[in-house]
Design an enzyme around this catalytic site. Sequence first.
Site, PDB file in Angstrom:
ATOM      1  N   TYR A   6      86.116  18.264  60.243  1.00 52.46           N
ATOM      2  CA  TYR A   6      85.006  18.817  59.450  1.00 52.46           C
ATOM      3  C   TYR A   6      85.267  18.586  57.967  1.00 52.46           C
ATOM      4  O   TYR A   6      86.357  18.879  57.468  1.00 52.46           O
ATOM      5  CB  TYR A   6      84.891  20.325  59.706  1.00 52.46           C
ATOM      6  CG  TYR A   6      83.750  20.976  58.965  1.00 52.46           C
ATOM      7  CD1 TYR A   6      82.435  20.664  59.285  1.00 52.46           C
ATOM      8  CD2 TYR A   6      83.983  21.893  57.954  1.00 52.46           C
ATOM      9  CE1 TYR A   6      81.375  21.258  58.611  1.00 52.46           C
ATOM     10  CE2 TYR A   6      82.927  22.499  57.271  1.00 52.46           C
ATOM     11  CZ  TYR A   6      81.623  22.169  57.606  1.00 52.46           C
ATOM     12  OH  TYR A   6      80.578  22.763  56.935  1.00 52.46           O
ATOM     13  N   ASP A  61      91.208  15.468  52.217  1.00 55.94           N
ATOM     14  CA  ASP A  61      90.337  16.627  52.075  1.00 55.94           C
ATOM     15  C   ASP A  61      91.225  17.870  52.176  1.00 55.94           C
ATOM     16  O   ASP A  61      91.651  18.251  53.263  1.00 55.94           O
ATOM     17  CB  ASP A  61      89.260  16.623  53.163  1.00 55.94           C
ATOM     18  CG  ASP A  61      88.305  17.811  53.032  1.00 55.94           C
ATOM     19  OD1 ASP A  61      88.565  18.684  52.181  1.00 55.94           O
ATOM     20  OD2 ASP A  61      87.318  17.860  53.783  1.00 55.94           O
ATOM     21  N   LYS A  70      87.159  26.241  47.993  1.00 58.83           N
ATOM     22  CA  LYS A  70      87.690  27.534  48.457  1.00 58.83           C
ATOM     23  C   LYS A  70      88.594  28.238  47.436  1.00 58.83           C
ATOM     24  O   LYS A  70      88.106  28.797  46.487  1.00 58.83           O
ATOM     25  CB  LYS A  70      88.409  27.325  49.785  1.00 58.83           C
ATOM     26  CG  LYS A  70      87.543  26.534  50.790  1.00 58.83           C
ATOM     27  CD  LYS A  70      87.292  27.245  52.066  1.00 58.83           C
ATOM     28  CE  LYS A  70      86.588  26.356  53.063  1.00 58.83           C
ATOM     29  NZ  LYS A  70      85.693  27.011  53.959  1.00 58.83           N
TER      30      LYS A  70
HETATM   31  C1  LIG Z   1      88.180  20.666  55.244  1.00 61.91           C
HETATM   32  C2  LIG Z   1      86.857  21.084  54.689  1.00 61.91           C
HETATM   33  N1  LIG Z   1      86.177  20.244  53.900  1.00 61.91           N
HETATM   34  C3  LIG Z   1      85.005  20.571  53.337  1.00 61.91           C
HETATM   35  C4  LIG Z   1      84.436  21.791  53.584  1.00 61.91           C
HETATM   36  C5  LIG Z   1      83.105  22.144  52.970  1.00 61.91           C
HETATM   37  O1  LIG Z   1      83.274  23.108  51.983  1.00 61.91           O
HETATM   38  P1  LIG Z   1      82.053  24.060  51.583  1.00 61.91           P
HETATM   39  O2  LIG Z   1      81.824  24.986  52.730  1.00 61.91           O
HETATM   40  O3  LIG Z   1      82.513  24.743  50.338  1.00 61.91           O
HETATM   41  O4  LIG Z   1      80.877  23.157  51.347  1.00 61.91           O
HETATM   42  C6  LIG Z   1      85.097  22.713  54.397  1.00 61.91           C
HETATM   43  C7  LIG Z   1      84.511  24.038  54.664  1.00 61.91           C
HETATM   44  O5  LIG Z   1      84.965  24.810  55.463  1.00 61.91           O
HETATM   45  C8  LIG Z   1      86.336  22.341  54.981  1.00 61.91           C
HETATM   46  O6  LIG Z   1      86.979  23.178  55.805  1.00 61.91           O
END
Ligand SMILES: Cc1ncc(COP(=O)(O)O)c(C=O)c1O
Length: 448
Positions: free
Chosen positions: A154, A256, A283
Site C-alpha cells: 500500500y 516509502d 504520519k
Molecule cells: C506506506 C504508506 N504509504 C503511503 C500512505 C498514504 O498516506 P496518507 O494516508 O497520509 O495519504 C500510507 C498510509 O497509510 C502508507 O501506509
Amino acid sequence: MAETPFGATRRWAAPGSKSAELFGRAQGVMPGGNTRTTVYMAPYPPYAASGEGCFVTDVEGDRRLDCLNNYTSLIHGHAHPAIVEAAGRRLAQGSSFPLPTPEEIELATLVCDRLPSAEHVRFTNSGSEAVMMAVKGARAFTRRPRIAKFEGAYHGSYDYVEVSLGSTPENWGSLAAPASIEYSLGTPPSVLEDVVVLPFNRTEPTLARIEREAKSLAAVVVDPVPNRVGLIPARRDFLQALREVTAKHGIVLIFDEVISFRVGYHGAQGAFGVTPDVTTLGKIIGGGFPVGAVAGRADVMSVFDPTSGQPRAPHGGTFNANPVTMAAGIAAMRLLTKDAYARLDETGAKLRASLQACFEGAGVAGGVTGMGSLFRLHGTDREVVDYRSARATPDEAARLQRIVRRLLEHGVLMSITGLGCLSTPMGDAELESLVETFAAILAMEPSS
Ligand SMILES: Cc1ncc(COP(=O)(O)O)c(C=O)c1O
C-alpha cells in the site's frame, strides 16, 4: 468472561447508542456514512470524542488503550503538551499563507539531518500525495513512463501505486511475474500497463523482472516494512540488491517510509543500512496534523526547483508546509530522541514476543510480525514471508476479526486488519494490561 484489566467497552454497540445515532446521521450525508474507508467497521464504528496520552475516549464515555494511533501517526499519543503548545502558538499567529514560513525550513533541516537519503525536501499534505509526487518526480528525472512496485504493498490512493494492492489467487498470476491488477474499478488499462508488479522479498525473480523492464522504468517503489504485505520486514540483502540493480539502470529507487520512518531515528533505511534515491514520508513528521514529504538526493529533487523557470515537475498545493503542521511536526520530532527510539524498539520486541506467546499458550493458530514500534496480528501460524503467504483464508480472517472486535469491546483499539503500534506515553502497566487482555480474549477462541 472474567473482568479484563481495562473493563468492558461495549456501549457503542448497543442499539440507541450515541455512536449508532451519529452513524445514522452520517449515512444521510456520506456514502455508507463514511469518509475514510480504513475507519469503517461493520456494522458501524464507535465515534471518538477525545484522546489523552495513550488512551482514546469514545462518545459513550468508554476509554480504550490506543494501539493504532491514527494508523501509526501519533507516535506521542494524543494531545502531548509540547505539541499542543507548539501548534496552538503557531495557530494563533495565522494558519496558512500564500508565502513560505520559517518553520518549513526547520522541519526540512530536521528531516535532512536524520534521513540518510535526504538532501532536499518537499512537503505535501498526505503520504499519498508524497508518493504521487515522488513518482512524478522520478518520471521527470528519468524521462521514462513506467514504475515497478510490490504485490500487495500500500502506498496511498494514487492510481499507479494502487495496482495489485488487492490481488487474489484467482487473478494474481505467477509468483515470478505477478499480474497488474486494478484495485479501484475502472482503472485505465494504460495505468496497469505502466506498472510492473514484483514479488516482495524474492530477490531472483524481482531482479530478473527489473532487468527485463529496465529501459522503461522511472522508479522502483518499495516500503521496507510493508504493512499490507503482512508487516514483514524486508531482508537487508533484498534491499541491497534493489539498490544495485536500480543504480545500474539509472532507475530512481524510492523507499516509502510513510509508516516505517517510525522504526528508527534514521528511518528504516538507517536500520537496514540501504540508502534509496528518494524517500516518501508522512504520519509522524506532522505531529498529528495532515502531512507528507518527498525527500531525496539534490539532483533528483531538482526536478521541482522553480528558480530557473518552469520546473520539470511542477508541484503546487494550497496547504503544503502550512506552519501549524510544521510547528507540530518539529515538536513531535524533537521529542523523538535516540533514547525514545531505543525504548520503543525494546518495548515493541517484548510486546511482539508476549503476544506470540499468548497465541501459543492458548493453542490458537496465530502469529505476530513487525519491527520497532510496529506489530501486526495474523490469524495463522503459517510462516508469512510475502503477500501471498500472508493473505488470510476466510477462516483466518474471521478469527482475526473476532479477536480485534473483542479487543475493542475490552478496552483496546487496533486496526481491523490486525495492525497495531506503540506510542511513547505507553508504560509497562498499559502493556502488561494489553497482554493480559489479549490472553483473556484468546481463551474465548476454540483451540486450533
Ligand atoms: C506506506 C504508506 N504509504 C503511503 C500512505 C498514504 O498516506 P496518507 O494516508 O497520509 O495519504 C500510507 C498510509 O497509510 C502508507 O501506509
